[in-house]
Design an enzyme around this catalytic site. Sequence first.
Site, mmCIF file in Angstrom:
data_model
loop_
_atom_site.group_PDB
_atom_site.id
_atom_site.type_symbol
_atom_site.label_atom_id
_atom_site.label_comp_id
_atom_site.label_asym_id
_atom_site.label_seq_id
_atom_site.Cartn_x
_atom_site.Cartn_y
_atom_site.Cartn_z
ATOM 1 N N LYS A 114 -13.737 4.081 -32.694
ATOM 2 C CA LYS A 114 -12.580 3.365 -32.151
ATOM 3 C C LYS A 114 -13.086 2.083 -31.518
ATOM 4 O O LYS A 114 -14.257 1.991 -31.138
ATOM 5 C CB LYS A 114 -11.850 4.224 -31.091
ATOM 6 C CG LYS A 114 -10.394 3.895 -30.940
ATOM 7 C CD LYS A 114 -9.541 4.511 -32.044
ATOM 8 C CE LYS A 114 -8.087 4.139 -31.913
ATOM 9 N NZ LYS A 114 -7.253 4.899 -32.878
HETATM 10 P P1 NAD Z 1 2.323 -0.442 -32.011
HETATM 11 O O1 NAD Z 1 1.640 -1.442 -31.183
HETATM 12 O O2 NAD Z 1 2.809 -0.831 -33.373
HETATM 13 O O3 NAD Z 1 3.568 0.182 -31.227
HETATM 14 C C1 NAD Z 1 3.479 0.745 -29.955
HETATM 15 C C2 NAD Z 1 4.890 0.947 -29.434
HETATM 16 O O4 NAD Z 1 4.843 1.606 -28.181
HETATM 17 C C3 NAD Z 1 5.661 -0.356 -29.210
HETATM 18 O O5 NAD Z 1 7.006 -0.180 -29.596
HETATM 19 C C4 NAD Z 1 5.573 -0.558 -27.701
HETATM 20 O O6 NAD Z 1 6.650 -1.314 -27.201
HETATM 21 C C5 NAD Z 1 5.646 0.891 -27.265
HETATM 22 N N1 NAD Z 1 5.141 1.090 -25.907
HETATM 23 C C6 NAD Z 1 4.057 0.547 -25.305
HETATM 24 N N2 NAD Z 1 3.969 0.976 -24.030
HETATM 25 C C7 NAD Z 1 5.015 1.794 -23.837
HETATM 26 C C8 NAD Z 1 5.473 2.556 -22.749
HETATM 27 N N3 NAD Z 1 4.821 2.534 -21.582
HETATM 28 N N4 NAD Z 1 6.585 3.307 -22.923
HETATM 29 C C9 NAD Z 1 7.240 3.317 -24.109
HETATM 30 N N5 NAD Z 1 6.861 2.624 -25.166
HETATM 31 C C10 NAD Z 1 5.760 1.883 -25.039
HETATM 32 O O7 NAD Z 1 1.316 0.807 -32.110
HETATM 33 P P2 NAD Z 1 1.305 1.967 -33.183
HETATM 34 O O8 NAD Z 1 0.332 1.588 -34.247
HETATM 35 O O9 NAD Z 1 2.686 2.368 -33.525
HETATM 36 O O10 NAD Z 1 0.595 3.125 -32.337
HETATM 37 C C11 NAD Z 1 1.314 3.973 -31.457
HETATM 38 C C12 NAD Z 1 0.493 5.211 -31.189
HETATM 39 O O11 NAD Z 1 0.179 5.839 -32.425
HETATM 40 C C13 NAD Z 1 -0.853 4.972 -30.501
HETATM 41 O O12 NAD Z 1 -1.166 6.081 -29.678
HETATM 42 C C14 NAD Z 1 -1.830 4.941 -31.665
HETATM 43 O O13 NAD Z 1 -3.146 5.260 -31.282
HETATM 44 C C15 NAD Z 1 -1.223 6.017 -32.535
HETATM 45 N N6 NAD Z 1 -1.608 5.942 -33.936
HETATM 46 C C16 NAD Z 1 -1.357 4.842 -34.684
HETATM 47 C C17 NAD Z 1 -1.727 4.835 -36.013
HETATM 48 C C18 NAD Z 1 -1.424 3.669 -36.930
HETATM 49 O O14 NAD Z 1 -1.719 3.774 -38.136
HETATM 50 N N7 NAD Z 1 -0.824 2.601 -36.462
HETATM 51 C C19 NAD Z 1 -2.398 5.935 -36.575
HETATM 52 C C20 NAD Z 1 -2.616 7.057 -35.772
HETATM 53 C C21 NAD Z 1 -2.215 7.046 -34.451
#
Ligand code: NAD
Length: 424
Positions: A114
Amino acid sequence: MTTVEAPESHLRENPFQIARLQLRRVADIFDIDDRLVNILQECKKAVVVSVPVSMDDGSTQAFEGYRVTHNVARGPSKGGLRYHPDVTLDEVKALAMWMTWKCALMNIPFGGAKGGIVCNPKKLSRGELERMTRRFTSEIINDIGPEKDIPAPDVGTDGTVMAWIFDTYSMNKGHSVLGVVTGKPLNVGGSLGRLEATARGCLYTIQEAVRKRELSLDGLRVAVQGFGNVGSYLAKFLVEEGSTVVAVSDSGAGLYNPKGIDVSAALAHKQETGSLHGLRGADAISNEDLLLVDCDVLAPCALEQVITPDNADKIKATIICEGANGPVTPAADDILEGNDVLVLPDILANAGGVVVSYFEWVQGLQEYFWKEPEVNSKLRDIVTRAFNETWHVAQERQIAMRPASYGVAVGRVAEATVTRGLYP
Ligand code: NAD
């Protein structure tokens, strides 16, 4: 030159300590040798770099960046890159360890990694973001590579950031190196289906879980926290399957409508304004209250540690799908298990992204690209098989899905470690 200070973190507990505690719990249940636990509870490598950036106003800021490899026993390390003000080294270490287990559970030939930069990407111009990304890539250029460590998007990063990393790495090597990052845009070697893959994986695990609980996606009531890559596509896919999305939120706003949110309108509004704020046809709800609404499935798809002993007892959903990494703390896990809430753990539920990243890496190495139905059907096979392996272990041992998934995953990494032997 100024150094960027991190604001007060959203993390209440140290995530790396949580990750280690989870490992020790699993080692106890599955009787894993202490000597192996001693290896697996440490990260193989942690790189900390300073990333000086010329800002648009003529000043220079130094951002702190991290890249951590947890384990490479089963293959090169793989994991996302996070741009967020709360990023810490211990958070990145925890996320790297979870990536090791996720890749092992999916049975794909990767270890875990990461990375992150302490910054607020929303406050940086496109030029500042690009210069920061390219300088960070140069700082870690000897640590990444298609056979070594392969970054991907995570919170605050996207295909554009991956394209800059790909380009910077390739310029330094003198030729295009498609396999150095995944989550690239389609026109520079991305894979069809990668953008939606994490949400699709969440959907497949929810589909299997509701079948086991004798429910159906049609008519299922779901609340989704976070409306970024994972949350927004998950909400869209669920509506396409006939489910009712009763609540959604992002960092700026929460919306609740027990009759169902218009998810297409929410997607359009978010695209247009950058936020859910101001969307009509739903009541405002806080991010804390969203977790407690009356629904069948709760999908936390934002950040870690949102479900804690303070609110776990009040959750009404009977299934929790961890779209985010680490949204439920270990103490909350115990409460949810006591209340018979089925928690679909992150390393299973949100593994769709890394699975299609694996497909992208394979396609890039072969320079031969697949059609989208092929990507989605291979993804479904892998995620469904992992779900059933985990379900089987959970039933056999009468344990929750999290320790069962960890048991399968840690067991595979431990076996690979023993087979390879300890060098020298
Ligand atoms: P992103 O940046 O596209 O979206 C994150 C979202 O969370 C946004 O809508 C943001 O406004 C919201 N957010 C941030 N802080 C917040 C809070 N305090 N309360 C409510 N909403 C909040 O990120 P993503 O890629 O969608 O990732 C989200 C989660 O999924 C993370 O934990 C990431 O590690 C995990 N994840 C992502 C992927 C991927 O392929 N993108 C894969 C596995 C896991």
